[in-house]
Design an enzyme around this catalytic site. Structure first.
Site, short mmCIF file in Angstrom:
data_model
loop_
_atom_site.label_atom_id
_atom_site.label_comp_id
_atom_site.label_asym_id
_atom_site.label_seq_id
_atom_site.Cartn_x
_atom_site.Cartn_y
_atom_site.Cartn_z
N PHE A 248 14.31 -3.51 -1.68
CA PHE A 248 13.09 -2.92 -0.44
C PHE A 248 13.49 -3.44 0.64
CE2 PHE A 248 11.13 -6.30 -4.35
CZ PHE A 248 10.23 -5.67 -4.04
N ILE A 637 -1.45 11.87 -3.33
CA ILE A 637 -1.15 11.18 -3.67
C ILE A 637 -0.85 11.60 -4.96
CG2 ILE A 637 -2.23 9.60 -5.31
CD1 ILE A 637 -1.57 9.01 -1.94
N LYS A 641 -2.08 5.11 -10.05
CA LYS A 641 -1.32 3.95 -10.61
C LYS A 641 -0.50 3.70 -9.99
CE LYS A 641 -2.97 3.23 -15.32
NZ LYS A 641 -2.82 2.75 -16.78
N THR A 642 0.93 4.52 -10.01
CA THR A 642 2.11 3.75 -8.80
C THR A 642 1.69 3.85 -7.55
OG1 THR A 642 2.61 6.48 -8.67
CG2 THR A 642 4.11 4.87 -10.59
N GLN A 646 2.22 0.78 -4.65
CA GLN A 646 2.99 0.70 -3.88
C GLN A 646 2.21 -0.44 -2.87
OE1 GLN A 646 6.78 1.67 -2.98
NE2 GLN A 646 6.39 1.47 -5.48
N GLY A 710 4.37 9.88 1.05
CA GLY A 710 5.59 8.21 0.51
C GLY A 710 4.56 6.92 0.91
N GLY A 712 6.33 4.22 0.25
CA GLY A 712 6.91 2.60 0.22
C GLY A 712 6.82 1.59 1.52
N GLU A 713 6.73 2.08 2.53
CA GLU A 713 6.25 1.06 3.34
C GLU A 713 4.74 1.11 3.87
OE1 GLU A 713 10.44 2.33 3.06
OE2 GLU A 713 9.83 0.79 4.33
#
Lengths: 754, 490
Positions: A248, A637, A641-642, A646, A710, A712-713
């Site tokens: 993270f 996308i 799933k992944t 996230q 992206g 992640g955030e």
């Protein structure tokens, strides 16, 4: 763009590394061993500021004959002298902290001695016997007492945009505004607390080559750091981070366990392992505390006429750590009068670090709380206020946007949540003993592309190998790279083997900032394109080939054949092409990176709308989040799933930020009191109820070559504000100080018998 | 007394282990990861908070073989005699085929970075063994003691639900496959002999209660360890020297649960999990309290006797036990004595336990049919957290609606778990009304002057305590205010 009706990309494929993880066979940094290796343990400072007067290790040495070395500032082996040798690619400006450099203690928990022994138990127990005498100085660790000593960092941190210049007449516009609100917001330090402890295993090779298993988000960043600090050539240092137990952001910078393990290994010419304890994780890094002031002015219809956002953020004495906190307030909504200011103040603490959506998670808490407050002032629905101020342009940078499907996030998110059933008045919704509140917020994060390379090897039998120095910190990099190669080369994803997490593989930057999927994914796609080109070249050596006049755009790989896209019957078997050329496999490299020309006129962001329901037991101050809808616009996308995971993980981290997470510092000693998972509360299972993740359709052909932005955030962005807004809606209390704990909610409410 | 032996014996996955040089405070986690190189079991916190180190420990309960999830990080190897330790490495079939709980974690994306995953897998496997068709509440409870920082938990719950719905009839299961052998071996290990390891008996596993009394008589400074859910942290966090250590978790005589019309007698070694079915039936509020003590791993290890003997002002069970009028029986080589539990807690860090004494049992009187009993635990995080305060209320009214008996006890409000005597006195004999409640609230300040700490401010504690009294009153008036979970969307 990737196009293939037999989709691998976009498929909800389970993680290809999951079987290793559910059986316990995936080996993390501390889980590599060899016989007779040495183990390290550190002695941590018990003061936050001062000098070491004396370190007494006589008792430890007498008790543990298995000690190989005890290092302190008095006997530390030499390391690089220049600051720049210590600065990794993510370092902020300043004098990087160097373990055991001198007698100064700069922060609570700073390692002051390092013991290396024949077993972990001996190292640990010996470290516990070492006594340190200090000259204690009074520490300053309270941000609120240091606001006056604010300063604008003289040197900007690479990759971090300082606030744009003011535009329009913000002060005047605010004074003249029809509606005005202004508030101060305080956020406490938050800690990453990935489940894996920071650890490094250095295997000392017979030829002096170091194989370093490190918990890091970038094997090559670590490799360069080790080479620079210890004056080693790159061929002597191989860094591996095949499996990373979460990070993270905490694994962006090389941490001190790496330095110690490598230092001892080089000094003793032995293999060394060093894993730190959970309590020491709290001294490494944190999302910095900050004090923010947001003032908004609006006209009679609620259109923003002034936005002023100021922040004073914590940093250490020795580095100017910076993140993008206030800039979001200049681009989230349309407004022509904007003043954004960002300053630092120094405390006796370790340097903060990037933590999931650094800057945005914090800045949006203030902005989106203020927007909520303004909506009540104007007397319109908070969602409607945001719609009225929608902007499809980046006013900070004066740039067009590559895409912005935020209106779809608002619409579809609100529908899934049932927002239209909301009763506007605070305290108007309740059930049983609980007040119910619905709040929402907008999330934004920058969609970035970093330079990345990848190598793809395709064998005549259809087996594919993908290689890159990219990392998978739990995000799904292994899986999506396999999917991208599988789609481009039309093989089952199961036939693709992905090799990442090693510094001797094609160059990739650290994994962070949500850029890995877009960057490494595009590099893999480019390598696959190069393979197609090679195959076409091979085919065109045959004058009779039906592909003779085709360009690479006109051919596709299907079923082990190179075929014409428009006439799939015309084609040639790949195995035949390779056989003819005398090859058993072909291998190509691909590259991706930011397009400088395009970046001159376009900016790219991911967006989200977050809707939250809280239930508040007002007499006891207990709040729980019962429902969240996160509607996200993030371009293409790759794997639902992944992708969903996230966002789920981001939302839950946002709930932690809103309700639980803070380091509690005893400002008299400057020490962190709750440095464990019992008292530093990450969300537990019962804190999580119904979370609905929804991706809206968003086409973007500029954010990255493969259309990915992206993820992640973006999941964490806006969540804390949405929770605070929901708590206001439930209780009528505007709480501007995170986390919103039980005593802040209870305030002065004395229960009365009904 | 049977003659002493000096070897700790247990089964680790499919191998028998005999240790004669084990340290008094060596943890199972260190033993697995360092000595056995079984690194599937992870260290996330080394204090029983995160569950990354969850393994199953099978033990004989009478003739039954019971497997329970425990935190290996705070479980001492010395406490493992005559048990079967099962780690994640043992779960998949020899041909590599995944166990259904592992496959579901793959299919439903319950693993991201993967570091917490083996712990979750073992918790789910524990549930698999204990329940054929677990419902949502069972799943919630089974996962309470595992932290994950990546997934947001929901994919893991879905994996668990999928296993529950589509449980295959026949599947390779490592524990079922070796059940008979394990039973036989554990029975053979459980000889009733006392085990002493190390010079000067630094680690003692008494074979009988008499042997325990004997050991404590000759080593009154010894640390008695039952569940090690607190003592474990003295070692892993405070590096405290606690030897000699006496492990009592294997003593069958301390595991008794006896129900009579007068009440319940619990042996000091009864775990929260073992006490749960009976306590939640007889004192439902107590059952709900136990649901919020740690996670299954902690409830499987921790004992109510230990929670009391430990003397912490924020122990979860003492307020409820005091309000219920529990009595404690202490025993030593010289004999036994009983005392009301409320008198056991003298001041912070001091209890009425004499050298050589140990807690033998606890008696909890039955609730009168007309009694109202409630206990509320308030913590910053709902699960896996320590009480900011905990209040227990036990009331009976007379025929006129006046307060006949009332006992109120709080944890987290003073240096010990403490009875609110002045508050009670202000209310007893009066009509059970709002006005009386207000008198009680006013008197609370005479009973308690709480501290401000990181869990809550003094002001919060005072207010919340007063509000709990209100809440108890409202409940007795029939207004439901139990927190509900997982109701559908509004």
């Amino acid at each position: 763009m990737l196009t293939n009706e037999r989709r691998q990309v976009g498929r909800a494929m389970p993680r290809i590394d999951a079987p290793l993880k559910v059986t316990g066979r995936a080996a993390y940094a501390a889980e590599h061993s060899e016989p007779d290796m040495l183990h390290g343990a550190a002695v941590s400072a018990t003061i936050a500021r001062g000098r070491i007067l004396e370190i007494d290790s006589r008792a430890a040495k007498a008790a543990f004959p298995g000690i190989a070395a005890i290092y302190t500032h008095e006997n530390r082996p030499n390391a690089a002298w220049l600051d720049r040798s210590w600065q990794d690619e993510t370092a902020p400006p300043g004098h990087t902290y160097r373990p055991l450099q001198n007698d100064r203690v700069l922060f609570d928990g700073q390692p002051v001695a390092f013991v290396v022994a024949d077993s972990f138990e001996n190292a640990r127990d010996a470290a516990a016997m070492i006594t340190v005498r200090y000259e204690v100085e009074t520490p300053e660790t309270d941000l609120t007492t240091k606001l006056a000593e604010r300063y604008v960092p003289p040197k900007k941190r690479s990759g971090i945009s300082p606030p744009p210049d003011p535009r329009g007449q913000p002060e005047e516009a605010f004074k003249e505004a029809h509606f005005r609100i202004s508030g101060d917001y305080l956020i406490e330090n938050e800690h990453h607390n990935p489940m894996e402890l920071f650890a490094t295993t250095v295997l000392y090779g017979a030829d002096g080559v170091l194989a370093i298993h490190d918990k890091t988000q970038g094997s090559q960043n670590v490799q360069k750091f080790v080479c620079n600090v210890f004056s080693l050539s790159q061929d002597k240092v191989n860094v591996i981070n095949a499996y990373v137990g979460g990070a993270f952001g905490s694994g962006l910078r090389p941490r001190h366990q790496l330095f110690f393990a490598v230092m001892a290994s080089l000094d003793l010419k032995r293999s060394v392992k060093f894993e730190i304890a959970r309590s020491d994780m709290f001294y490494l890094s944190y999302r910095p505390a900050m004090y923010q002031t947001v003032s908004l002015g609006a006209d009679a219809q609620g259109r923003l006429t002034a936005v002023l956002h100021d922040t004073v953020q914590v940093t250490s004495r020795y580095e100017d750590y910076q993140e993008v906190v206030v800039n979001w307030s200049g681009l989230a909504y349309r407004c022509d009068n904007v003043a954004l200011t960002y300053a630092l103040t120094k405390l006796d603490a370790a340097t903060p670090g990037d933590m999931r959506a650094p800057g945005a998670a914090s800045g949006l808490f203030a902005l989106e709380s203020a927007m909520d407050e303004l909506s009540y002032e104007v007397g319109i629905d908070p969602l409607e206020l945001r719609r009225r101020n929608f902007v499809h342009f980046d006013q900070n940078e004066n740039k067009q946007l590559t895409s912005k499907a935020l209106r779809a996030c608002y619409r579809e998110g609100a529908a899934r949540f049932g927002w239209e059933r909301r009763q506007a008045k605070p305290r108007s919704m309740h059930e049983g003993h609980e007040l119910i509140g619905w709040g929402m917020a907008t999330g934004i994060w920058e969609a970035q592309l970093q330079s990345a390379k990848a190598r793809v090897r395709m064998s005549a039998n259809g087996q594919v190998i993908v290689q890159a120095a990219a990392s998978d910190i739990g995000t799904g990099t292994y899986t999506i790279l396999a999917q991208i190669a599988a789609e481009a080369l039309d093989v089952p994803a199961e036939d693709v083997s992905v090799q990442i997490g090693q510094s001797d593989l094609p160059e990739t930057s650290v994994e962070g900032g949500s850029w890995t999927a877009a960057s490494s994914g595009s590099a893999v796609d480019a390598a696959c394109l190069a393979i197609r080109q090679r195959l076409l070249d091979m085919a065109q050596k045959d004058d009779a080939s039906p592909l003779k006049d085709a360009t690479v755009e006109e051919v596709v790989i299907r079923d082990g054949h190179l075929r014409l896209d428009t006439d799939p019957r015309a084609g040639v078997a790949i195995s035949e092409l390779m056989a003819r050329a005398g090859e058993t496999a072909i291998e190509e490299e691909g590259k991706a990176g930011p397009d400088a020309k395009q970046m001159k006129s376009f900016a790219s962001y991911t967006h989200s709308a977050v809707f939250v329901e809280v239930r508040v037991d007002e007499e006891l101050g207990l709040a729980r989040v019962t429902r969240v809808v996160s509607a996200v616009a993030a371009g293409r996308i790759l794997n639902p799933k992944t992708a969903r995971s996230q966002i789920l993980g981001g939302v839950v981290m946002g709930l932690g930020m809103a309700l639980h997470e803070e380091s509690m510092i005893d400002h008299r000693s400057g020490r962190i009191m709750n440095h464990n998972l019992a008292e530093y509360h990450v969300p537990a299972h019962a804190d999580i109820q119904d979370i609905d993740v929804h991706f809206v359709q968003e086409f973007d052909d500029k954010a990255s070559p493969i259309g990915v932005k992206g993820l992640g955030e973006i999941g964490v962005c806006g969540v804390a504000a949405a929770v605070a807004n929901a708590i206001f809606h439930a209780t009528g209390k505007r709480i501007r100080h995170l986390p919103i704990t039980i005593d802040k909610i209870l305030g002065e409410t004395v229960g009365k018998a009904a | 007394m049977t003659s002493d032996t000096g070897t700790i014996r247990f089964i680790l996955n499919d191998r028998s282990v005999a240790l004669d040089d084990v340290g008094a405070t060596t943890t199972l986690l260190d033993h697995l990861r360092l000595a056995r190189r079984l690194t599937g079991t992870k260290e996330g916190c080394a204090e029983g908070d995160c569950g990354a180190c969850t393994v199953l420990v099978g033990r004989l309960a009478g003739d039954e073989l019971v497997y329970e999830g425990v935190n290996a990080c705070i479980r001492f190897v010395g406490s493992l005699h005559a048990t079967h330790v099962v780690t994640v490495e043992h779960l998949a079939a020899k041909d590599g085929a995944l166990h259904p709980v592992q496959q579901a974690m793959v299919d439903y994306h319950g693993s991201q970075c993967g570091f917490c995953t083996p712990g979750f897998v073992m918790s789910l496997y524990g549930l698999w063994l204990s329940k054929d068709r677990p419902g949502r509440a069972d799943i919630e409870k089974a996962l309470q003691g595992n932290l994950c920082r990546c997934t947001g938990y929901e994919p893991i719950v879905r994996a668990a639900e999928a296993v529950a719905e589509a449980r295959p009839d026949a599947v390779f299961d490592p524990i079922l496959a070796m059940r008979a052998r394990v039973k036989t071996e554990l029975k053979a290990m459980k000889t009733g002999a006392t085990i002493a390891v190390g010079e000067g008996r630094r680690l003692v596993v008494p074979g009988t209660v008499e042997a325990l009394a004997e050991v404590l008589d000759s080593h009154p400074q010894a640390t008695i360890v039952a569940g090690s859910t607190d003592v474990g942290l003295w070692v892993t966090k405070q590096m405290r020297e606690i030897a000699p250590v006496v492990f009592i978790n294997g003593l069958d005589a301390l595991q008794t649960i006896e129900e009579t019309p007068e009440g319940v007698t619990l042996g000091a070694g009864v775990s929260y999990s073992a006490a749960y079915p009976l306590l939640s039936r007889l004192y439902p509020a107590f059952g709900r309290l136990i649901d919020r003590i740690g996670g299954d791993q902690v409830r499987n290890m921790g004992t109510i006797g230990g929670n009391v003997a430990n003397g912490s002002p924020i122990g979860d069970t003492p307020p409820a036990l005091i309000a219920l009028g529990a009595t404690l029986t202490l025993r030593s080589k010289k004999g036994s004595r009983s005392l009301p539990l409320q008198n056991f807690f003298i001041q912070y860090g001091r209890q009425d336990r004499q050298p050589g004494e140990f807690v033998e049992s606890l008696f909890i009187p039955a609730l009168a049919p007309d009694a109202h009993f409630s206990v509320y635990k308030i913590s910053k995080r709902r699960d896996e957290d320590i009480s900011a305060l905990c209040g227990a209320f036990h009331l009976r009214l007379d025929a006129d609606g006046k307060v006949k008996t009332l006992s109120i006890a709080f944890g987290g409000m003073a240096g010990t778990p403490k009875r609110a005597s002045q508050t009670e006195a202000a209310m007893i004999g009066r009509l059970w009304t709002e006005e009386t409640v207000a008198l009680g609230q006013a008197a609370l300040a005479k009973d308690f002057q709480p501290l401000t700490d990181w869990r809550a401010s003094a002001a919060y504690r005072n207010l919340a305590a007063a509000n709990l009294l209100t809440r108890f009153y409202l409940e007795t008036r029939g207004e439901g205010c139990e927190l509900t979970r997982f109701e559908g969307a509004a």
